[in-house]
Design an enzyme around this catalytic site. Structure first.
Site, PDB file in Angstrom:
ATOM      1  N   LYS A  13       0.682  -1.627  -0.138  1.00 30.73           N
ATOM      2  CA  LYS A  13       0.023   0.150   0.093  1.00 30.73           C
ATOM      3  C   LYS A  13       0.888   1.504   0.198  1.00 30.73           C
ATOM      4  CE  LYS A  13      -2.422  -1.590   3.850  1.00 30.73           C
ATOM      5  NZ  LYS A  13      -1.550  -2.426   4.487  1.00 30.73           N
ATOM      6  N   ARG A  88      -9.356   0.184   8.771  1.00 28.20           N
ATOM      7  CA  ARG A  88      -9.171  -1.268   9.340  1.00 28.20           C
ATOM      8  C   ARG A  88     -10.336  -1.752  10.262  1.00 28.20           C
ATOM      9  NH1 ARG A  88      -2.494   0.426   8.824  1.00 28.20           N
ATOM     10  NH2 ARG A  88      -1.803  -1.485   8.599  1.00 28.20           N
ATOM     11  N   ARG A 127      11.537  -5.453   5.191  1.00 28.71           N
ATOM     12  CA  ARG A 127      11.605  -4.085   4.958  1.00 28.71           C
ATOM     13  C   ARG A 127      12.297  -2.895   5.196  1.00 28.71           C
ATOM     14  NH1 ARG A 127       5.559  -1.680   5.242  1.00 28.71           N
ATOM     15  NH2 ARG A 127       5.418  -2.120   7.281  1.00 28.71           N
ATOM     16  N   ARG A 160      11.195  -0.992  11.587  1.00 28.38           N
ATOM     17  CA  ARG A 160      10.499  -0.434  12.096  1.00 28.38           C
ATOM     18  C   ARG A 160      10.533  -1.636  12.855  1.00 28.38           C
ATOM     19  NH1 ARG A 160       5.102   0.279   8.801  1.00 28.38           N
ATOM     20  NH2 ARG A 160       4.423  -0.693  10.642  1.00 28.38           N
TER      21      ARG A 160
HETATM   22  P1  ADP Z   1       2.093  -1.691   3.260  1.00 28.08           P
HETATM   23  O1  ADP Z   1       2.155  -0.550   2.950  1.00 28.08           O
HETATM   24  O2  ADP Z   1       0.917  -2.411   2.201  1.00 28.08           O
HETATM   25  O3  ADP Z   1       2.215  -2.542   4.657  1.00 28.08           O
HETATM   26  P2  ADP Z   1       4.661  -1.912   1.699  1.00 28.08           P
HETATM   27  O4  ADP Z   1       4.417  -1.068   0.158  1.00 28.08           O
HETATM   28  O5  ADP Z   1       5.559  -0.659   3.084  1.00 28.08           O
HETATM   29  O6  ADP Z   1       3.423  -2.083   2.685  1.00 28.08           O
HETATM   30  O7  ADP Z   1       5.453  -2.692   1.378  1.00 28.08           O
HETATM   31  C1  ADP Z   1       6.012  -3.765   2.459  1.00 28.08           C
HETATM   32  C2  ADP Z   1       7.511  -4.444   1.679  1.00 28.08           C
HETATM   33  O8  ADP Z   1       7.136  -4.942   0.619  1.00 28.08           O
HETATM   34  C3  ADP Z   1       8.438  -3.474   1.547  1.00 28.08           C
HETATM   35  O9  ADP Z   1       9.748  -3.529   1.663  1.00 28.08           O
HETATM   36  C4  ADP Z   1       8.583  -2.891   0.151  1.00 28.08           C
HETATM   37  O10 ADP Z   1      10.038  -2.517  -0.663  1.00 28.08           O
HETATM   38  C5  ADP Z   1       7.664  -4.560  -0.621  1.00 28.08           C
HETATM   39  N1  ADP Z   1       7.074  -4.234  -2.051  1.00 28.08           N
HETATM   40  C6  ADP Z   1       6.036  -3.319  -1.820  1.00 28.08           C
HETATM   41  N2  ADP Z   1       5.575  -3.911  -3.724  1.00 28.08           N
HETATM   42  C7  ADP Z   1       6.258  -4.965  -3.304  1.00 28.08           C
HETATM   43  C8  ADP Z   1       6.295  -5.548  -4.881  1.00 28.08           C
HETATM   44  N3  ADP Z   1       4.990  -5.730  -5.279  1.00 28.08           N
HETATM   45  N4  ADP Z   1       6.839  -6.519  -5.398  1.00 28.08           N
HETATM   46  C9  ADP Z   1       8.044  -7.116  -4.234  1.00 28.08           C
HETATM   47  N5  ADP Z   1       7.922  -5.823  -3.117  1.00 28.08           N
HETATM   48  C10 ADP Z   1       7.205  -4.855  -2.722  1.00 28.08           C
HETATM   49  P1  ADP Z   2       0.635  -1.749   7.906  1.00 37.24           P
HETATM   50  O1  ADP Z   2       0.439  -1.602   6.430  1.00 37.24           O
HETATM   51  O2  ADP Z   2       2.906  -2.150   7.216  1.00 37.24           O
HETATM   52  O3  ADP Z   2       0.552  -2.469   8.567  1.00 37.24           O
HETATM   53  P2  ADP Z   2       0.717   0.406   9.269  1.00 37.24           P
HETATM   54  O4  ADP Z   2       2.130   1.574   8.907  1.00 37.24           O
HETATM   55  O5  ADP Z   2      -0.289   1.106   8.156  1.00 37.24           O
HETATM   56  O6  ADP Z   2       1.578  -0.409   8.534  1.00 37.24           O
HETATM   57  O7  ADP Z   2       0.101   0.699  10.867  1.00 37.24           O
HETATM   58  C1  ADP Z   2       1.201   0.322  11.283  1.00 37.24           C
HETATM   59  C2  ADP Z   2       0.347   0.500  12.968  1.00 37.24           C
HETATM   60  O8  ADP Z   2      -0.533   1.225  13.274  1.00 37.24           O
HETATM   61  C3  ADP Z   2      -0.776  -0.762  12.884  1.00 37.24           C
HETATM   62  O9  ADP Z   2       0.217  -1.945  13.062  1.00 37.24           O
HETATM   63  C4  ADP Z   2      -1.482  -0.216  13.991  1.00 37.24           C
HETATM   64  O10 ADP Z   2      -1.214  -0.702  15.145  1.00 37.24           O
HETATM   65  C5  ADP Z   2      -1.632   1.126  13.984  1.00 37.24           C
HETATM   66  N1  ADP Z   2      -2.723   1.630  12.878  1.00 37.24           N
HETATM   67  C6  ADP Z   2      -2.443   1.972  11.462  1.00 37.24           C
HETATM   68  N2  ADP Z   2      -3.430   1.860  10.980  1.00 37.24           N
HETATM   69  C7  ADP Z   2      -4.673   2.175  12.065  1.00 37.24           C
HETATM   70  C8  ADP Z   2      -5.899   1.800  11.578  1.00 37.24           C
HETATM   71  N3  ADP Z   2      -6.927   2.269  10.990  1.00 37.24           N
HETATM   72  N4  ADP Z   2      -6.542   1.426  13.148  1.00 37.24           N
HETATM   73  C9  ADP Z   2      -6.389   0.748  14.155  1.00 37.24           C
HETATM   74  N5  ADP Z   2      -4.701   1.150  13.621  1.00 37.24           N
HETATM   75  C10 ADP Z   2      -3.581   1.570  13.459  1.00 37.24           C
END
Ligand code: ADP
Ligand code: ADP
Ligand code: ZN
Length: 216
Positions: A13, A88, A127, A160
């Site tokens: 995302k 979420r 990541r 992270r």
């Molecule tokens: P989210 O915001 O949904 O948690 P991220 O955009 O941070 O996910 O992506 C999670 C990890 O996967 C990061 O290390 C990113 O560089 C990698 N990643 C994201 N999209 C892809 C993809 N299409 N193919 C391979 N790795 C990806």
């Molecule tokens: P990822 O997509 O990798 O899970 P985010 O950066 O979106 O990471 O979220 C990290 C953390 O922040 C989540 O595990 C949760 O604890 C909190 N968080 C983020 N967005 C929300 C939400 N919409 N509702 C509740 N907790 C949230």
């Protein structure tokens, strides 16, 4: 365009959001980023949110909804916005409907990135994020040109604290129990579009752009 990016942690995302906000010039609203900033600044919100984030649990709805309500009131959201990581839970989605309605708008696109659980684990544990500008990398799938140095701003890359194997398990369970049911919610409204998030970053980006332009 008033867009929601859905998908489990690690689906891509944040990575795709960077492309879309550049392309369409709309603000990127990430509740995770908002909480991490509050933690860094040591605000009361940060102190409260950290208790949950440290355990891989969702932050309570009352806290999270307030942040998004405040952010969406700002003038830059009038031209559209991209929500990443919100809503979420079903209550968050219902609250968002009310907020958006009061703005005289509606959610135009809900894009769900599908990625298998096994791959999510590899993505999250590998990541790395830039401490200065927040850009996202992956040690194997999307490495920076120089190890641990951001391509964009030369800042240091860090892991992270919730991207450890143990916390990732809890986060994926939270997703399955509380967030996955939202797919039915948006499916029923007819706004949900599925994208295969296991494809290359560029391919996923192109498919999302096509959907947003009404070409797919
Ligand atoms: P989210 O915001 O949904 O948690 P991220 O955009 O941070 O996910 O992506 C999670 C990890 O996967 C990061 O290390 C990113 O560089 C990698 N990643 C994201 N999209 C892809 C993809 N299409 N193919 C391979 N790795 C990806
Ligand atoms: P990822 O997509 O990798 O899970 P985010 O950066 O979106 O990471 O979220 C990290 C953390 O922040 C989540 O595990 C949760 O604890 C909190 N968080 C983020 N967005 C929300 C939400 N919409 N509702 C509740 N907790 C949230
Ligand atoms: Zn950077």
């Amino acid at each position: 365009m008033n867009i929601i990016f859905m998908g489990p942690p690690g689906a891509g995302k944040g990575t795709q959001a960077q492309t879309i906000v550049d392309e369409f010039q709309i603000p990127h609203i990430s509740t995770g980023d908002a909480f991490r900033l509050a933690i860094k600044e040591g605000t009361p919100l940060g102190v409260e949110a950290q208790k949950y984030m440290d355990q891989g649990l969702l932050v309570p709805d009352e806290i999270t909804i307030g942040i998004v309500r405040d952010r969406l009131q700002l003038a830059d959201c009038q031209k559209g916005f991209l929500l990443d990581g919100f809503p979420r839970t079903i209550s968050q989605a219902e609250a968002l409907d009310g907020i958006v309605e009061s703005m005289g708008k509606q959610i135009t696109h809900v894009i769900n990135l599908n990625v298998d659980r096994g791959l999510l684990l590899a993505r999250l544990t590998g990541r790395r994020v830039c401490k200065s500008c927040g850009a996202t990398y992956h040690v194997m799938f999307n490495p920076p040109a120089a190890e641990n140095v951001c391509d964009k701003c030369s800042g240091p890359l860090i892991q992270r604290s919730d991207d450890t194997e143990e916390k990732v398990g809890t986060r994926l369970d939270e997703y399955t129990n509380k967030t996955a049911p939202l797919l039915n919610y948006y499916e029923a409204k007819g706004t949900l579009r599925q994208v295969n998030g296991e494809q290359d970053i560029d391919v996923v980006g192109k498919q999302i752009c096509s959907i947003l332009r009404g070409q797919a």
